[in-house]
Every structure is written in structure tokens, then in C-alpha cells.
Design an enzyme around this catalytic site. Structure first.
Site, PDB file in Angstrom:
ATOM      1  N   SER A 138       0.880  -1.170   0.000  1.00  0.00           N
ATOM      2  CA  SER A 138       0.000   0.000   0.000  1.00  0.00           C
ATOM      3  C   SER A 138       0.909   1.209   0.000  1.00  0.00           C
ATOM      4  O   SER A 138       2.069   1.118   0.441  1.00  0.00           O
ATOM      5  CB  SER A 138      -0.859   0.018   1.276  1.00  0.00           C
ATOM      6  OG  SER A 138      -1.498   1.273   1.429  1.00  0.00           O
ATOM      7  N   TYR A 151      -2.523  -1.092  10.404  1.00  0.00           N
ATOM      8  CA  TYR A 151      -2.313  -1.135   8.947  1.00  0.00           C
ATOM      9  C   TYR A 151      -0.976  -0.491   8.598  1.00  0.00           C
ATOM     10  O   TYR A 151      -0.182  -1.041   7.839  1.00  0.00           O
ATOM     11  CB  TYR A 151      -3.471  -0.411   8.260  1.00  0.00           C
ATOM     12  CG  TYR A 151      -3.584  -0.640   6.759  1.00  0.00           C
ATOM     13  CD1 TYR A 151      -4.071  -1.842   6.257  1.00  0.00           C
ATOM     14  CD2 TYR A 151      -3.236   0.362   5.854  1.00  0.00           C
ATOM     15  CE1 TYR A 151      -4.204  -2.044   4.885  1.00  0.00           C
ATOM     16  CE2 TYR A 151      -3.365   0.173   4.485  1.00  0.00           C
ATOM     17  CZ  TYR A 151      -3.854  -1.027   4.003  1.00  0.00           C
ATOM     18  OH  TYR A 151      -3.995  -1.229   2.637  1.00  0.00           O
ATOM     19  N   LYS A 155       2.023  -2.706   7.048  1.00  0.00           N
ATOM     20  CA  LYS A 155       2.363  -2.467   5.640  1.00  0.00           C
ATOM     21  C   LYS A 155       3.825  -2.010   5.526  1.00  0.00           C
ATOM     22  O   LYS A 155       4.510  -2.352   4.563  1.00  0.00           O
ATOM     23  CB  LYS A 155       1.397  -1.460   5.009  1.00  0.00           C
ATOM     24  CG  LYS A 155      -0.033  -2.010   4.841  1.00  0.00           C
ATOM     25  CD  LYS A 155      -0.108  -3.174   3.846  1.00  0.00           C
ATOM     26  CE  LYS A 155      -1.523  -3.634   3.564  1.00  0.00           C
ATOM     27  NZ  LYS A 155      -1.597  -4.718   2.557  1.00  0.00           N
TER      28      LYS A 155
END
Ligand SMILES: NC(=O)c1ccc[n+]([C@@H]2O[C@H](COP(=O)([O-])OP(=O)(O)OC[C@H]3O[C@@H](n4cnc5c(N)ncnc54)[C@H](O)[C@@H]3O)[C@@H](O)[C@H]2O)c1
Length: 270
Positions: A138, A151, A155
Site C-alpha cells: 500500500s 495497517y 504495511k
């Protein structure tokens, strides 16, 4: 790598970016496309829409044994894996107060699944002198995602793992790319926008929301170039460079931008 005549696995492919990748790889003339997801029915529907060169395999990517079975099933159906797209991912939309379960799930899906995938396919790829690992990360792995602490952290870890894999196995013929989009029109993002979630709204305000098919287009081009960073939103390259050049200024601008967008800390990277 050109996808034509290659054997490809895509995880998290019951919908969203993974389904678009599987569909695009089938159009490119892959020898076999394995559509995998923990949502077995969804994966089966996607595979059925792609013709006789596609099968589905239900896989929970957090389970190393299931990932090894996915690779074995692919080899039985089509032969050795040329390209493994480790795409499944989850977001939490929670900050530092995320419960332990959300942190653990994020680590399992967003990081360990990539390790399980590499561990399962590398022996065969190394024996054949080549292979390709694509990890869907991402823009949050390059920049940050303030509305979602698990997240962001996972990531970033996924990006680190991909760099490590590329550095360690590149000279043995293994290619590694990371797919790092900002907002994409999928079930991960759109319900949050519709319900007014601050993180999702900040993603929407930060960059154009791309269609999954647009992302797949960029992936095919990135794989052909064997580029490490595949950036469907090209502006991310400049943001990443600015962050690296002057992290304090970058963070200061981010705080200001996020305050203007949401009035509260929020997500910008998707
Ligand atoms: N949509 C965005 O804005 C965006 C932006 C940047 C990165 N990404 C990343 O793209 C990837 C795909 O997400 P998407 O946007 O298509 O969302 P999505 O929710 O449509 O797809 C994710 C898929 O992963 C599957 N999955 C979840 N946990 C799994 C598990 N344990 N085992 C196997 N499959 C599992 C889900 O069933 C789902 O089909 C993710 O890694 C996500 O982090 C998405």
C-alpha cells in the site's frame, strides 16, 4: 516478466484488486491462474468467470500449511508457480487503541502471509533459477496511514520483508515487486467512505480513487519492467522521495493536511 504462458497464483482474489489481477492475467494469456481467497465461494465465482485456465482454491493465508497446500494444488493443476501474488490484506480503521486481536490479525494477514508465500514457493523457484513474488502492500507502507495504526505498521513491515527478499534472492533469479496504491474502489475502502469513517474519507480526499482494473493495468506494466515499486498513483513516488529527504518537514505537512481534511487524525495512504 511477461504474464503470457506463466502459472500465476493470486491470494485475496475473491474481489477487489485480487480479482482484477486474476482477470487481467487471464486476459494476458497466463498458462494457469489460481484464484485463492479465504472466501472460497467468492474465489470460485471469479475463477468460473475466467474460463478453463483458472481454478479456485480456498486458502487462509495466515496458515502456512494452507499456503503450502495452495502451492501444491497449483503445481498439480498447471505446473510450478512462476508468479505468486500475495495480495490478501485487511485494514482495521483503528488507531493506537486497536485491540490485541486487531493487531494480531493485521500482522498475520499483512505480513506473515507474505513470509508463508515466499517460504512455500522459493524452493521450487530457486531450483528452476527464477520466479516472481508480487506483494500487495500500500502507499501506507511507504508513507503512513494515521487513522489505522496496525495497517501502517504492518504495511511498513511488508515493505521491509519485500526488500529483504529482493536483496537476498535477486541474484538467484527471484524478482520481487511491491504494489503500493493509494485509494482503490474496493470493499476495503468504499463502505468506510459511505459510512463517513474519517480514515476512509481522508483517503478519498488525498488522491483519485482508482478502479481495480486500472491497478491491474499498472501491475502488468510493472511486472514487464520488473520494477520493485509499482505505483498506480504515480505521485506517490514524489511523496516518498520528499519524506526520505526531510522527514520532519514531511511529518509537519502531513499533520497540517490531516487536520484540514478530517479535523482529526486520519488516513491518507489507503
Ligand atoms: N482498496 C484500497 O484502497 C487499497 C489501497 C492500498 C492497498 N490495498 C491493498 O490491496 C489488497 C487487496 O485489498 P482490496 O482493496 O482488494 O480489498 P478487498 O477487501 O476487496 O480484498 C481483500 C481480499 O482479501 C481476502 N482475505 C482477507 N483475509 C484473508 C485471509 N486470511 N486469507 C485469504 N484471503 C483473505 C478477503 O476475503 C478479500 O477478498 C490488500 O492487501 C490491501 O491492503 C488496498
Amino acid at each position: 516478466m511477461l504474464v503470457r504462458d506463466k502459472v500465476v497464483v493470486v491470494t485475496g482474489a475473491a474481489g477487489g484488486i485480487g480479482a482484477a489481477l486474476a482477470s487481467r492475467f487471464a486476459q494476458e494469456g497466463a498458462a494457469g491462474v489460481v484464484v485463492s481467497d479465504v472466501d472460497g465461494d467468492g474465489a470460485a465465482k471469479v475463477a468460473a468467470s475466467l474460463g478453463d485456465k483458472a481454478i479456485s482454491v480456498r486458502t487462509d493465508v495466515t496458515d502456512a500449511a494452507q499456503v503450502a497446500e495452495l502451492v501444491a494444488a497449483t503445481e498439480s493443476a498447471f505446473g510450478p508457480v512462476d508468479l505468486f501474488c500475495s495480495n490478501a490484506g485487511i485494514a482495521t480503521g483503528i488507531g493506537i487503541d486497536a485491540p490485541a486481536q486487531a493487531w494480531a490479525a493485521s500482522w498475520s494477514v499483512n505480513v506473515m502471509a507474505h513470509a508463508h508465500a515466499a517460504d512455500a514457493v522459493l524452493p521450487s523457484m530457486l531450483a528452476r533459477g527464477g520466479g516472481y513474488l508480487l506483494q500487495t502492500v500500500s502507499a501506507a507502507g511507504l508513507l503512513t496511514c494515521p487513522g489505522d495504526a496496525p495497517y501502517t505498521a504492518t504495511k511498513h513491515a511488508a515493505l521491509g520483508l519485500a526488500e529483504w527478499l529482493s536483496m537476498t534472492y535477486g541474484t538467484a533469479g527471484i524478482r520481487v515487486s511491491v504494489l503500493c496504491p493509494m485509494g482503490v474502489r474496493t470493499n476495503m475502502l468504499m463502505p468506510g467512505i459511505e459510512s463517513g469513517n474519517a480514515s476512509a474519507l481522508a483517503v478519498a480526499a488525498s488522491a483519485k480513487i482508482l478502479e481495480p482494473a486500472d491497478v491491474a493495468e499498472t501491475v502488468v506494466a510493472g511486472l514487464a519492467d520488473e520494477r520493485f515499486l509499482i505505483l498506480p498513483h504515480p505521485d506517490v513516488a514524489g511523496m516518498y522521495a520528499a519524506k526520505a529527504a526531510d522527514p520532519d518537514t514531511w511529518l509537519s505537512k502531513m499533520r497540517h493536511a490531516l487536520g484540514k481534511q478530517t479535523g482529526t487524525p486520519g488516513t491518507v495512504a489507503g
